[in-house]
Enzyme design. Structure first.
Site, PDB file in Angstrom:
ATOM      1  N   HIS A  54      74.211  34.366  11.181  1.00 47.00           N
ATOM      2  CA  HIS A  54      74.304  35.788  11.502  1.00 47.00           C
ATOM      3  C   HIS A  54      74.973  35.969  12.858  1.00 47.00           C
ATOM      4  O   HIS A  54      75.272  34.988  13.541  1.00 47.00           O
ATOM      5  CB  HIS A  54      72.940  36.468  11.430  1.00 47.00           C
ATOM      6  CG  HIS A  54      71.879  35.943  12.350  1.00 47.00           C
ATOM      7  ND1 HIS A  54      71.390  34.652  12.285  1.00 47.00           N
ATOM      8  CD2 HIS A  54      71.206  36.531  13.384  1.00 47.00           C
ATOM      9  CE1 HIS A  54      70.459  34.488  13.209  1.00 47.00           C
ATOM     10  NE2 HIS A  54      70.340  35.599  13.895  1.00 47.00           N
ATOM     11  N   HIS A  56      74.087  37.319  15.818  1.00 49.78           N
ATOM     12  CA  HIS A  56      73.412  37.365  17.115  1.00 49.78           C
ATOM     13  C   HIS A  56      73.978  36.306  18.057  1.00 49.78           C
ATOM     14  O   HIS A  56      74.285  35.184  17.645  1.00 49.78           O
ATOM     15  CB  HIS A  56      71.909  37.200  16.939  1.00 49.78           C
ATOM     16  CG  HIS A  56      71.255  38.414  16.353  1.00 49.78           C
ATOM     17  ND1 HIS A  56      69.987  38.398  15.807  1.00 49.78           N
ATOM     18  CD2 HIS A  56      71.696  39.696  16.232  1.00 49.78           C
ATOM     19  CE1 HIS A  56      69.682  39.607  15.361  1.00 49.78           C
ATOM     20  NE2 HIS A  56      70.693  40.412  15.609  1.00 49.78           N
ATOM     21  N   ASP A  58      72.862  34.292  20.229  1.00 47.01           N
ATOM     22  CA  ASP A  58      72.241  32.978  20.371  1.00 47.01           C
ATOM     23  C   ASP A  58      72.491  32.079  19.165  1.00 47.01           C
ATOM     24  O   ASP A  58      72.037  30.932  19.138  1.00 47.01           O
ATOM     25  CB  ASP A  58      70.735  33.106  20.649  1.00 47.01           C
ATOM     26  CG  ASP A  58      69.984  33.884  19.581  1.00 47.01           C
ATOM     27  OD1 ASP A  58      70.566  34.797  18.974  1.00 47.01           O
ATOM     28  OD2 ASP A  58      68.793  33.587  19.354  1.00 47.01           O
ATOM     29  N   HIS A  59      73.225  32.583  18.189  1.00 46.88           N
ATOM     30  CA  HIS A  59      73.599  31.782  17.017  1.00 46.88           C
ATOM     31  C   HIS A  59      75.111  31.624  16.880  1.00 46.88           C
ATOM     32  O   HIS A  59      75.572  30.629  16.309  1.00 46.88           O
ATOM     33  CB  HIS A  59      73.040  32.401  15.734  1.00 46.88           C
ATOM     34  CG  HIS A  59      71.547  32.387  15.665  1.00 46.88           C
ATOM     35  ND1 HIS A  59      70.839  31.445  14.967  1.00 46.88           N
ATOM     36  CD2 HIS A  59      70.622  33.183  16.257  1.00 46.88           C
ATOM     37  CE1 HIS A  59      69.533  31.669  15.115  1.00 46.88           C
ATOM     38  NE2 HIS A  59      69.386  32.729  15.891  1.00 46.88           N
ATOM     39  N   HIS A 110      66.771  40.426   8.469  1.00 49.32           N
ATOM     40  CA  HIS A 110      66.808  40.218   9.924  1.00 49.32           C
ATOM     41  C   HIS A 110      68.074  40.871  10.474  1.00 49.32           C
ATOM     42  O   HIS A 110      68.024  41.602  11.467  1.00 49.32           O
ATOM     43  CB  HIS A 110      66.778  38.730  10.238  1.00 49.32           C
ATOM     44  CG  HIS A 110      66.810  38.422  11.702  1.00 49.32           C
ATOM     45  ND1 HIS A 110      65.761  38.726  12.542  1.00 49.32           N
ATOM     46  CD2 HIS A 110      67.766  37.868  12.489  1.00 49.32           C
ATOM     47  CE1 HIS A 110      66.072  38.367  13.783  1.00 49.32           C
ATOM     48  NE2 HIS A 110      67.293  37.849  13.766  1.00 49.32           N
ATOM     49  N   ASP A 134      67.487  32.900  10.873  1.00 50.02           N
ATOM     50  CA  ASP A 134      66.322  33.680  11.287  1.00 50.02           C
ATOM     51  C   ASP A 134      65.700  34.422  10.112  1.00 50.02           C
ATOM     52  O   ASP A 134      65.046  35.460  10.292  1.00 50.02           O
ATOM     53  CB  ASP A 134      66.717  34.676  12.383  1.00 50.02           C
ATOM     54  CG  ASP A 134      66.930  34.001  13.740  1.00 50.02           C
ATOM     55  OD1 ASP A 134      66.855  32.759  13.790  1.00 50.02           O
ATOM     56  OD2 ASP A 134      67.188  34.711  14.720  1.00 50.02           O
ATOM     57  N   HIS A 173      64.993  28.692  15.032  1.00 53.28           N
ATOM     58  CA  HIS A 173      64.231  28.690  16.291  1.00 53.28           C
ATOM     59  C   HIS A 173      63.019  27.773  16.198  1.00 53.28           C
ATOM     60  O   HIS A 173      62.455  27.568  15.123  1.00 53.28           O
ATOM     61  CB  HIS A 173      63.727  30.100  16.627  1.00 53.28           C
ATOM     62  CG  HIS A 173      64.805  31.050  17.023  1.00 53.28           C
ATOM     63  ND1 HIS A 173      65.221  31.213  18.322  1.00 53.28           N
ATOM     64  CD2 HIS A 173      65.557  31.898  16.277  1.00 53.28           C
ATOM     65  CE1 HIS A 173      66.184  32.127  18.368  1.00 53.28           C
ATOM     66  NE2 HIS A 173      66.413  32.548  17.133  1.00 53.28           N
TER      67      HIS A 173
END
Length: 282
Positions: A54, A56, A58-59, A110, A134, A173
């Protein structure tokens, strides 16, 4: 097929999947390019593609730099918000990287464009792997940021839940201890939760990852996959599965964060009196 688990940022995982005969590799959620390329070199592999679950940061924040450093790299995903996206994929689309086969599984909730990746090698005795981003965590699931409980229920029952039970789950995570503390609140008599939580705490103490789990294990202790169980329904006060899932997510969103442990060196400094001059009243 070799999977390298790479811890990055605060609690994220990115993954490097290597075809062992050719040393061709694909990365999942390549958030930290420098770290990823260090491991690619160490493994004597060649990075061919990036799969982003996805958008975001942090990915997917490393995609642009990787594309600059590795000309010709392919970046796959299902959301136009993913940086440096070169190939947009659809639900159940299959990709092939040498002997490694990938089935794209669309799991919106998400984020509205979340994609999981199911991987296997034909003829291999190894269990297949699910890179769940996620959507599904060890003992938990992602927040419903851009979707509904109905969507997440469909993800768990019709999409991910339909995969082989021996499938290894590699999530986005490291939040297993906290997830299982919540699971224990939901089902205080569940022995599988107690056993997994004790194991996860030990791993956490040793600074070791808790991934992968398996789908079969998740159905034993993950409350979000156990919405038809009497104990889980009793905890939520609901019986209809989607409503149970919705209530669970609300409860988890409000679940108290664990207290942060004091840094060991800070505790030593207190023991040795090094902070005394700063604590004395003037």
């Amino acid at each position: 097929m070799k999977v390298k688990v790479i811890s990055v940022l605060e609690d994220n995982y990115m993954y490097l999947v290597i075809e062992e005969s050719s040393r061709d590799a694909i990365a999942v959620d390549a958030a930290v390019p420098k770290r990823l390329l260090e491991i690619v070199r160490k493994e004597d592999a060649v990075l061919r593609a990036v799969l982003s679950t996805h958008h975001h940061w942090d990915h997917a924040r490393g995609n642009e730099e990787l594309l600059r450093l590795c000309p010709g790299l392919r970046v796959y995903g299902a959301d136009e918000r993913i940086g440096a996206l070169t190939h947009r994929v659809a639900h159940e689309e299959e990709l092939r990287f040498g002997a490694i086969r990938v089935r794209c599984l669309f799991t919106p909730c998400h984020t509205s464009g979340h994609m999981c990746y199911f991987m296997w090698e034909d003829g291999s005795p190894d269990a297949p792997a699910l890179f769940s981003g996620d959507t599904l965590f060890v003992g938990g699931c992602g927040r419903f940021l851009e979707g509904t409980a109905e969507q997440m229920y469909a993800n768990f029952t019709q999409v991910l839940g339909a995969l082989p039970k021996e499938t290894k789950v590699f999530c986005g995570h490291e939040c297993t201890v906290r997830n299982l503390k919540f699971a224990l609140k939901v089902e205080p008599e569940n022995e599988a939760v107690k056993k997994k939580l004790a194991w996860a705490r030990q791993r956490d103490d040793e600074d070791l990852p808790t991934v992968p789990s398996t789908l079969q294990e998740e159905f034993l202790y993950n409350p979000f996959l156990r919405v038809t169980e009497e104990a889980v329904q009793k905890f939520t006060g609901r019986t209809e599965p989607v409503e149970v899932l919705r209530a669970l997510r609300t409860e988890k969103d409000n679940f108290k964060k664990p207290k942060e442990r004091p840094h060991p060196q800070a505790m030593l400094a207190f023991d040795w009196g090094l902070f005394a001059p700063f604590l004395e009243k003037k």
